[in-house]
Design an enzyme around this catalytic site. Structure first.
Site, short mmCIF file in Angstrom:
data_model
loop_
_atom_site.label_atom_id
_atom_site.label_comp_id
_atom_site.label_asym_id
_atom_site.label_seq_id
_atom_site.Cartn_x
_atom_site.Cartn_y
_atom_site.Cartn_z
N ASP A 107 -24.95 -21.60 3.14
CA ASP A 107 -24.35 -21.15 2.00
C ASP A 107 -24.88 -21.19 0.61
OD1 ASP A 107 -22.06 -20.30 1.07
OD2 ASP A 107 -20.74 -22.75 1.42
N ASP B 164 -26.33 -14.45 0.25
CA ASP B 164 -26.46 -16.33 0.41
C ASP B 164 -27.70 -15.72 0.22
OD1 ASP B 164 -24.17 -17.96 0.71
OD2 ASP B 164 -23.36 -17.09 2.10
N ASP C 286 4.72 -1.89 9.11
CA ASP C 286 2.90 -2.45 9.37
C ASP C 286 3.40 -2.76 10.90
OD1 ASP C 286 1.63 -3.93 7.65
OD2 ASP C 286 3.31 -3.20 6.64
N ASN D 163 12.38 -3.08 4.08
CA ASN D 163 10.79 -3.23 4.01
C ASN D 163 10.33 -4.45 4.99
OD1 ASN D 163 9.21 -2.47 0.32
ND2 ASN D 163 8.44 -3.75 2.50
N ARG E 205 16.40 -1.28 1.08
CA ARG E 205 15.58 -0.50 1.01
C ARG E 205 14.68 -0.68 2.28
NH1 ARG E 205 10.85 -3.32 -3.07
NH2 ARG E 205 12.13 -3.71 -4.33
N GLU F 22 10.02 -8.29 -7.17
CA GLU F 22 8.66 -8.56 -7.03
C GLU F 22 7.57 -8.43 -7.44
OE1 GLU F 22 8.90 -4.83 -4.43
OE2 GLU F 22 10.66 -6.04 -5.47
N ASP G 194 2.82 2.89 -1.44
CA ASP G 194 2.97 1.61 -2.60
C ASP G 194 1.17 1.41 -3.14
OD1 ASP G 194 3.78 -0.07 -0.78
OD2 ASP G 194 4.47 -1.67 -1.94
N GLU H 115 -7.34 -5.69 4.93
CA GLU H 115 -6.29 -5.01 4.30
C GLU H 115 -6.51 -3.60 4.08
OE1 GLU H 115 -2.49 -4.50 1.51
OE2 GLU H 115 -4.04 -5.08 1.04
#
Length: 621
Positions: free
Chosen positions: A19, A30, A203, A239, A248, A311, A365, A559
């Site tokens: 590492d 590395d 999700d 949401n 929302r 937010e 978004d 993600e």
């Protein structure tokens, strides 16, 4: 060969040697020798070679340490595990558990440490409880002596004005609790991961696709039960369960979720309860004229909050607000304070923030496809999802309830819902099919024009068989050539996105990025219409990208991805969730995990073998 390794001593030596950048991961970045010797009890030696095997050794040591061991008992098969097998196993055995949360004492304790709570002005995290949920209020009130929380009862009717009044005291919204033998537990849910520790709307559906494939019907069912709780108590699927999301909703996948769960459980009473809730949501959230139902019979998103979204990160709106602040001879902070307190009225900003908040309701978004006009658009994917609701109601009532389903003193037949679905299909094809381009696009019901923006959502009518065979053939030919990239389907074309600069930055749902929900819907849509070769290639491209990055970067699953360069190094707003871990990923990312399991369930065995050998897509297709 079996090796008994002192965990801490081996870890120290391994990281010191391999590492070299000190991030407690072993990756292709590395500069170590990429060879590490281990020895068995009987003196047999084995040299672990290469980034992938070294990172597997690191992960296995940490997994054993997490189980409370001081000595790890490792087989070479653990270290040499084929990458596809390993990633899928980690998702099934570890990541879903790592992403599971609940709103009981243990879960709330974790939520208190959430970085999003830094905006709190109070020292205690408010937990807002529905007006009619006495169990929740009494439970959280009982925890106030133990935890830094405050139980608060919401009003019976929640207005946009009330939600705005919570901006300076944001908190968590209660989810479903169950009492059994005197003990109260939160009904569990799976979160996206990283900074997202709440139950998120769409999700949750895609995560559940993966959960069902991994035989975690318990968690998928729990997610649906929490959806039902939200509709019953907050009026919509939120949401996410934070106070500023009370006005929302999110893309509607509820009927798809309950139908897929029922296919496994065959629980008719459970299904009936959820269909009743889904019909209620359909009627009160989506089909109210002048709200989310537009005059042409199609639907739009419409987040009904007021003012600036609380937010958003500090400085997010500075470019929009600065000119107005300058004209008023105020700083941006001073202008925000006066605008939010209604001392300053600004029609332009009112409209801007209506659209901005609606973008967030849409799930996309953000994207230049919908920036500045989202509330004016009949988005093609939204109307596809509502068509699926109508079709699901029709088919379930016919097959499960023998064409007789009562709800609110109304008897619904299968034909009633099938008629609604057919009407919507005609409207989608009337307003959203562009004959000249051979693509599905969004329709602006205010200007009466089709959008020229080409996005991955053009494929969504294939997901539930809205397109004719001829339309599908044309769409597939045109859209794949426009949107296919090295790692799968991009969020948009580069041309539609337009030029980016400091004043016009990248938007995360646009080119060059690709997202799991788009890929999953596209694969299913292509398969529906018999475009097997095209589906197999796109699945392979996506899975290869994820697999190669996991191999090179210590098991990283993020993600979103830049599908043009096939990398997790995404340079867009909000960065990329799933990178911030040490030694081993504990979670991956919710819908990305699901896309991997779903893709593998569809990919032909011959391609899985090539994937395990890391054969690049251009060598195959």
């Amino acid at each position: 060969m079996i090796f008994h390794l002192n965990i801490q001593a081996t870890l120290n030596k391994l990281l010191l040697q391999e590492d070299t950048d000190g991030d407690k991961k072993i990756t292709i970045e590395d500069k170590g020798p990429k060879a590490f010797e281990i020895e068995s009890k009987n003196g047999e030696k084995y040299i672990v070679k290469g980034t992938y095997l070294l990172s597997n050794l690191l992960q296995e040591l940490v997994l054993s340490r997490n189980e409370g061991n001081h000595v790890a008992v490792l087989s070479i098969s653990n270290i040499e595990e084929p990458p596809v097998d390993r990633i899928s196993r980690m998702i099934s055995d570890y990541y879903w558990n790592g992403l599971t949360r609940s709103m009981d004492e243990k879960g709330v304790e974790k939520l208190i440490a959430d970085t999003k709570n830094e905006k709190l002005t109070a020292k205690k995290l408010p937990i807002y409880c529905p007006f009619h949920d006495e169990l929740a209020y009494n439970y959280y009130q009982s925890l106030e002596a133990k935890l830094a929380i405050q139980a608060v009862v919401l009003p019976e009717k929640i207005s946009p004005e009330f939600v705005k009044s919570l901006n300076k005291k944001p908190g968590i919204l209660s989810l479903k609790l169950e009492e059994s033998k005197g003990e109260i537990k939160g009904v569990p849910f799976v979160v996206p991961g990283g900074r997202f520790n709440e139950l998120y709307g769409w999700d949750s559906y895609f995560e559940s696709v993966g959960l069902l494939l991994d035989n975690r019907v318990d968690l998928a069912k729990a997610m649906a039960d929490n959806f039902q709780y939200e509709i019953n108590h907050y009026g919509k699927i939120l949401n996410a369960n934070r106070s500023y999301y009370l006005t929302r909703t999110q893309p509607p996948f509820y009927t798809s979720l309950i139908r897929e769960i029922f296919n496994v459980t065959k629980d008719v009473d459970w299904l009936k309860s959820h269909i009743e809730t889904a019909i209620n949501e359909y009627e009160t959230v989506w089909m109210v004229e002048g709200k989310r139902l537009t005059e042409n019979g199609l639907n739009r998103y419409l987040a009904e909050g007021i003012g600036i979204t609380p937010e958003a990160e500090e400085g997010h709106y500075d470019a929009i607000l600065q000119p107005f602040a300058d004209d008023a001879n105020l700083t941006v902070e001073e202008y925000i304070e006066k605008y939010q307190s209604n001392e300053i009225h600004n029609d332009f900003l009112d409209t801007y923030f209506l659209h901005d908040r609606t973008v967030r309701e849409s799930g996309h978004d953000t994207s230049y496809r919908i920036e500045g006009n989202c509330a004016d658009l009949n988005l093609v994917e939204l109307n596809v999802l509502l068509y699926k609701y109508e079709l699901d109601f029709a088919q379930l009532i016919k097959k499960v309830f023998e064409n007789n389903f009562g709800h609110n003193s109304i008897k619904y037949s299968s034909e009633f819902w099938l008629d609604k679905a057919n009407q919507r299909k005609k409207l989608i094809n009337k307003y959203c099919w562009n004959t000249e381009k051979g693509l599905y696009v969004d329709y602006n019901h205010v200007t009466k024009n089709q959008s020229t923006f080409i996005a991955a959502t053009t494929f969504t009518p294939l997901w539930c068989d809205i397109a004719s065979k001829e339309q599908a053939k044309t769409l597939v030919k045109n859209a794949i050539s426009l949107l296919k990239e090295k790692g799968g389907i991009a969020g948009s074309t580069k041309e539609s996105r337009g030029k980016v600069s400091k004043l016009r930055p990248h938007r995360q749902w646009d080119y060059p990025n690709g997202w799991a929900p788009h890929q999953m819907m596209i694969w299913k849509g292509l398969t529906n219409y018999g475009f097997t070769d095209e589906a197999q290639e796109l699945i392979y491209r996506w899975l290869f990208m994820i697999t190669k990055i996991a191999v090179d970067y210590n098991g990283t699953i993020t993600e979103k991805y830049d599908v043009v360069d096939a990398t997790h190094k995404v340079f867009a707003e909000y960065g990329n969730v799933g990178i911030d871990f040490e030694y081993i990923s504990q979670e991956g990312f919710g819908w990305m995990n699901a896309s991997y399991q779903y893709g593998l369930s569809l990919l032909e065995d011959r391609y899985v073998k090539k994937l395990n050998s890391l054969k690049a897509p251009h060598e195959i297709f």
